[in-house]
Motif scaffolding. Structure first.
Motif, PDB file in Angstrom:
ATOM      1  N   HIS A  29     -95.945  73.353  34.152  1.00  0.00           N
ATOM      2  CA  HIS A  29     -94.848  74.052  34.835  1.00  0.00           C
ATOM      3  C   HIS A  29     -93.524  73.629  34.192  1.00  0.00           C
ATOM      4  O   HIS A  29     -93.334  72.435  33.892  1.00  0.00           O
ATOM      5  CB  HIS A  29     -94.843  73.704  36.331  1.00  0.00           C
ATOM      6  CG  HIS A  29     -93.944  74.585  37.144  1.00  0.00           C
ATOM      7  ND1 HIS A  29     -92.584  74.395  37.202  1.00  0.00           N
ATOM      8  CD2 HIS A  29     -94.216  75.669  37.920  1.00  0.00           C
ATOM      9  CE1 HIS A  29     -92.041  75.317  37.981  1.00  0.00           C
ATOM     10  NE2 HIS A  29     -93.012  76.094  38.436  1.00  0.00           N
ATOM     11  N   TYR A  66     -87.033  76.542  43.232  1.00  0.00           N
ATOM     12  CA  TYR A  66     -87.615  77.045  41.985  1.00  0.00           C
ATOM     13  C   TYR A  66     -89.092  76.686  41.890  1.00  0.00           C
ATOM     14  O   TYR A  66     -89.919  77.503  41.456  1.00  0.00           O
ATOM     15  CB  TYR A  66     -86.841  76.465  40.798  1.00  0.00           C
ATOM     16  CG  TYR A  66     -87.459  76.752  39.451  1.00  0.00           C
ATOM     17  CD1 TYR A  66     -87.601  78.052  38.990  1.00  0.00           C
ATOM     18  CD2 TYR A  66     -87.909  75.712  38.641  1.00  0.00           C
ATOM     19  CE1 TYR A  66     -88.174  78.323  37.757  1.00  0.00           C
ATOM     20  CE2 TYR A  66     -88.480  75.965  37.404  1.00  0.00           C
ATOM     21  CZ  TYR A  66     -88.609  77.275  36.965  1.00  0.00           C
ATOM     22  OH  TYR A  66     -89.180  77.540  35.747  1.00  0.00           O
ATOM     23  N   ASP A  85     -91.368  79.021  43.488  1.00  0.00           N
ATOM     24  CA  ASP A  85     -91.290  80.377  42.924  1.00  0.00           C
ATOM     25  C   ASP A  85     -90.402  81.296  43.752  1.00  0.00           C
ATOM     26  O   ASP A  85     -90.560  82.521  43.735  1.00  0.00           O
ATOM     27  CB  ASP A  85     -92.679  81.007  42.786  1.00  0.00           C
ATOM     28  CG  ASP A  85     -93.525  80.307  41.729  1.00  0.00           C
ATOM     29  OD1 ASP A  85     -92.932  79.769  40.773  1.00  0.00           O
ATOM     30  OD2 ASP A  85     -94.751  80.297  41.871  1.00  0.00           O
ATOM     31  N   SER A  86     -89.425  80.703  44.477  1.00  0.00           N
ATOM     32  CA  SER A  86     -88.464  81.503  45.248  1.00  0.00           C
ATOM     33  C   SER A  86     -87.183  81.734  44.464  1.00  0.00           C
ATOM     34  O   SER A  86     -86.226  82.299  44.996  1.00  0.00           O
ATOM     35  CB  SER A  86     -88.145  80.799  46.577  1.00  0.00           C
ATOM     36  OG  SER A  86     -89.302  80.686  47.365  1.00  0.00           O
ATOM     37  N   SER A 123     -85.914  82.502  40.186  1.00  0.00           N
ATOM     38  CA  SER A 123     -86.331  82.697  38.800  1.00  0.00           C
ATOM     39  C   SER A 123     -85.703  81.641  37.899  1.00  0.00           C
ATOM     40  O   SER A 123     -84.714  80.997  38.265  1.00  0.00           O
ATOM     41  CB  SER A 123     -85.934  84.094  38.310  1.00  0.00           C
ATOM     42  OG  SER A 123     -84.525  84.183  38.163  1.00  0.00           O
TER      43      SER A 123
END
Length: 696
Positions: free
Chosen positions: A120, A169, A172-173, A175
């Motif tokens: 990630h 982040y 995934d809320s 970009s």
């Protein structure tokens, strides 16, 4: 209860490198990711972090040959092979391997490549940060992971964002582009404030985040920032916001109060040095309105002679320019260091050629100077302007009075109704008495008609006479040296348009006017002879400049001039005027913040399409204007009053039709009013004509 079968892992052991070979069953055929060269260097530095998956090679009878093929791990094998070729690894060096038995080789290769979970990005950011906190420099981290130092700085910058934003982040809320935008400011509290505001906003694009974080700051490309210098600002304790992920023109200076104070202090120091020259008054400001010298007479100074040392220095600089130009004249592209050096030399030559002027001490005692900042961030000093109240009383010249009387009589040559016509002739005198006023008027009236007739048949002389008269009006406000009743009127702008004084057109006109001023003689009595000696091209160029100063295409509600404005449209077509190329841009200050939302949406639709307009439609007026400024930047879009009929619009390629001004003209035959002015500084003509040789 069902018994769960236990699995057995494949055995592993070290196998000499020369007993290994690549398998044709490896599914990876497209080269991607880290290069073999970089992987080899990483193995040499850290060792082999992951063993190879191998299968025993058997012959036709199924007997093991002692060799092992590699269906998964081919890139690692290639990297080891490169180290062996370079004598950095022995051919028989043991390589950790997992020996697979049974199954399909292609399946092993596919599984190893597909089931690999990529790291990630946030984990990578934090890993770089951990290495940095353990003492490794950015250069060392970059070298260890085969990335540029700039990439390391970007990763460290991302890792330093507020923990709340990093958590968002990670979920995934948010970009990655949005997270990058938040790095513009290092203030976590400010980042979180903007993040909270963003939750209520319709548009959450990265540029919106950057705008929110930098609102109120001064861009590093602003002339005030360039004037004081960003390094000096930082040294004084100022903070610069930077964007490591896209061009930011040097960033944003956050402490506006400090910027204003430093600008004021530097301008004050410069003005004190100018005041020491003896000027009666000094006006200081970061910027003056366009036409601030309107109605003031400018003194004509003489360039200070060049000393022998200065000439030697100039010759040396010019010689280096010539040498570099000759050396690289055949090169398609100059090396960066040569290009930079030529830029330095050309700037030095320009500064040397801009000789200071020496003024008459008596004139200095009556005149003053304006001290401000030019559009490029350099100190601008405008010396030698005399206010009307500081002018010395002008004594009447008998010759001027006589010429004025003759000109007045010429206007009334067909109407002899003056009082002099009824006055009796003086009594006869034996002596040589002066010619009477009445007779002088009659004689000079005849001469005036004679001049009119002769001048009308000699276009070249008529052009010279008109150029002489108009040049007197433009460059010698108090010159009365022409018998032509021609007047040059220049509009004075009642309302100062934002940025008018720093526009490209204003700067070009100012530079062109200064060039002509240097080319013309100081005394009005010498002007005719000077113009007479010029070539036709130089005269024409000066004539174009002088005539351009009289352009008045300003539309004002109280002054309806439909025919004049229609002529301005035709003139714009004749000169192919493109206001976008001339430097005008639709900004919040110049247009977007001063019109309705409907007009903003219309502009965005014309330049960027209906989709872009729909995206900003829900915004409030202020936010909509700001976003529209970003969308319209560098599109070449112009509002109707600035368009030239017949020119193609950017983006759409459509041809612009005559605007509403021309349409109004076709339906209106009212009287045309005239705006009068006395000076030459006020104009909105955007001419970029080069100064001819006579004015260089």
């Amino acid at each position: 209860m069902a018994i769960v079968a236990k699995i057995t892992l494949s055995p592993s052991r070290d196998i000499p490198f020369n007993k290994l070979m690549l398998s044709q069953a490896n599914v990876r055929h497209v080269k991607a990711g880290v290069s073999i060269e970089e992987l080899a260097e990483d193995i040499a530095r850290r060792g082999l972090l992951q063993g190879l998956s191998v299968r025993a090679v058997v012959d036709a009878d199924g007997v093991e040959t002692g060799m092992f093929e590699i269906p998964a791990g081919g890139r690692r094998y290639r990297a080891l092979e490169l180290l062996v070729k370079r004598k950095r690894l022995a051919k028989t060096a043991p390589v950790p391997c997992v020996i697979r038995e049974g199954g399909i080789a292609e399946e092993d290769s596919l599984a190893e490549n597909v089931q690999r979970a990529p790291l990630h990005p946030l984990d990578q950011f934090r890993a770089f940060l951990a290495l940095r906190e353990k003492g490794q420099s950015e250069e060392e981290i970059a070298a260890a992971f085969f990335v540029s130092v700039g990439v390391v700085k970007q990763r460290l910058k991302l890792a330093s964002v507020s923990q709340r934003l990093l958590d968002t982040y990670a979920e995934d809320s948010m970009s990655l582009d949005q997270l990058m935008a938040f790095t513009v400011s290092g203030d976590h509290e400010r980042q979180e404030q903007v993040f909270d505001r963003l939750q209520q906003a319709y548009d959450k694009q990265p540029y919106v985040i950057r705008r929110m974080l930098t609102e109120g700051a001064v861009r590093a490309c602003d002339k005030r920032a360039r004037f004081i210098g960003v390094d000096a600002y930082v040294e004084a304790g100022g903070t610069v916001l930077r964007d490591l992920f896209q061009g930011d023109d040097g960033g944003w200076l956050q402490d506006v109060t400090l910027v204003d104070r430093m600008v004021a202090d530097k301008l004050k120091a410069a003005s004190e040095a100018i005041a020491a020259e003896g000027w009666k008054w000094i006006e200081v400001a970061p910027d003056f309105a366009y036409g601030h010298t309107f109605g003031l007479r400018q003194l004509r100074g003489d360039p200070v002679p060049v000393t022998a040392e200065e000439q030697a220095e100039r010759d040396a600089v010019q010689a280096e320019v010539n040498r570099l130009s000759e050396e690289y004249q055949e090169a398609d592209e100059l090396p960066d260091e040569v290009d930079a050096r030529l830029g330095e030399l050309e700037a030095a030559l320009e500064e040397m050629n801009a000789r200071p002027l020496a003024f008459d001490p008596a004139g200095v005692a009556r005149a003053g100077a304006f001290v401000s900042i030019g559009p490029e961030g350099r100190l601008r000093i405008e010396r030698g302007y005399v206010r009307p109240e500081d002018e010395l009383p002008v004594e009447a010249d008998p010759e001027d009075i006589g010429e004025a009387s003759a000109a007045a009589a010429a206007h009334d040559v067909d109407q002899t109704v003056s009082a002099d016509a009824q006055a009796p002739e003086p009594e006869e005198d034996d002596g040589l008495s002066p010619i009477s006023d009445r007779l002088m008027t009659e004689l000079t009236a005849h001469r005036t008609l004679g001049l009119r007739q002769a001048l009308g048949e000699q276009p070249d002389v008529a052009f010279l006479a008109a150029l002489h008269a108009l040049t007197l009006k433009a460059f010698y406000p108090y010159g009365l040296d022409s018998c032509l009743e021609l007047n040059l009127k220049s509009v004075s702008f009642g309302t100062q348009a934002p940025g008018l004084n720093d526009s490209a057109a204003a700067e070009a006109i100012r530079m062109r006017h200064e060039s002509w001023t240097k080319a013309l003689p100081k005394e009005t009595a010498e002007l005719w002879a000077a113009l007479e000696g010029w070539d036709a091209d130089s005269r024409s160029a000066l004539f174009a400049h002088v005539v351009s100063l009289s352009v008045n295409a300003v539309q004002e509600a109280w002054n309806r001039r439909p025919r004049a404005l229609a002529h301005a449209d035709r003139l714009a077509q004749a000169v192919d005027l493109d206001m976008a190329a001339a430097g005008w841009r639709p900004t919040v200050d110049t247009f977007l913040g001063r019109v309705t939302k409907a007009r903003i949406l219309q502009a965005v639709t014309e330049a960027k399409g209906q989709h872009a307009a729909e995206r900003i439609a829900p915004l409030k007026k202020g936010d909509m204007a700001t976003e529209a400024e970003t969308l319209l930047a560098d599109t070449g879009w112009l509002p109707e009053p600035l368009r030239t009929a017949g020119m193609k619009r950017p983006e759409t390629g459509e041809t612009t039709a005559p605007d509403s001004i021309a349409e109004e003209t076709a339906a209106n035959d009212g009287e045309t009013a005239v705006v009068e002015g006395d000076g030459f500084d006020d104009t909105d003509e955007a001419s970029d004509a080069p100064v001819p040789s006579a004015a260089e």
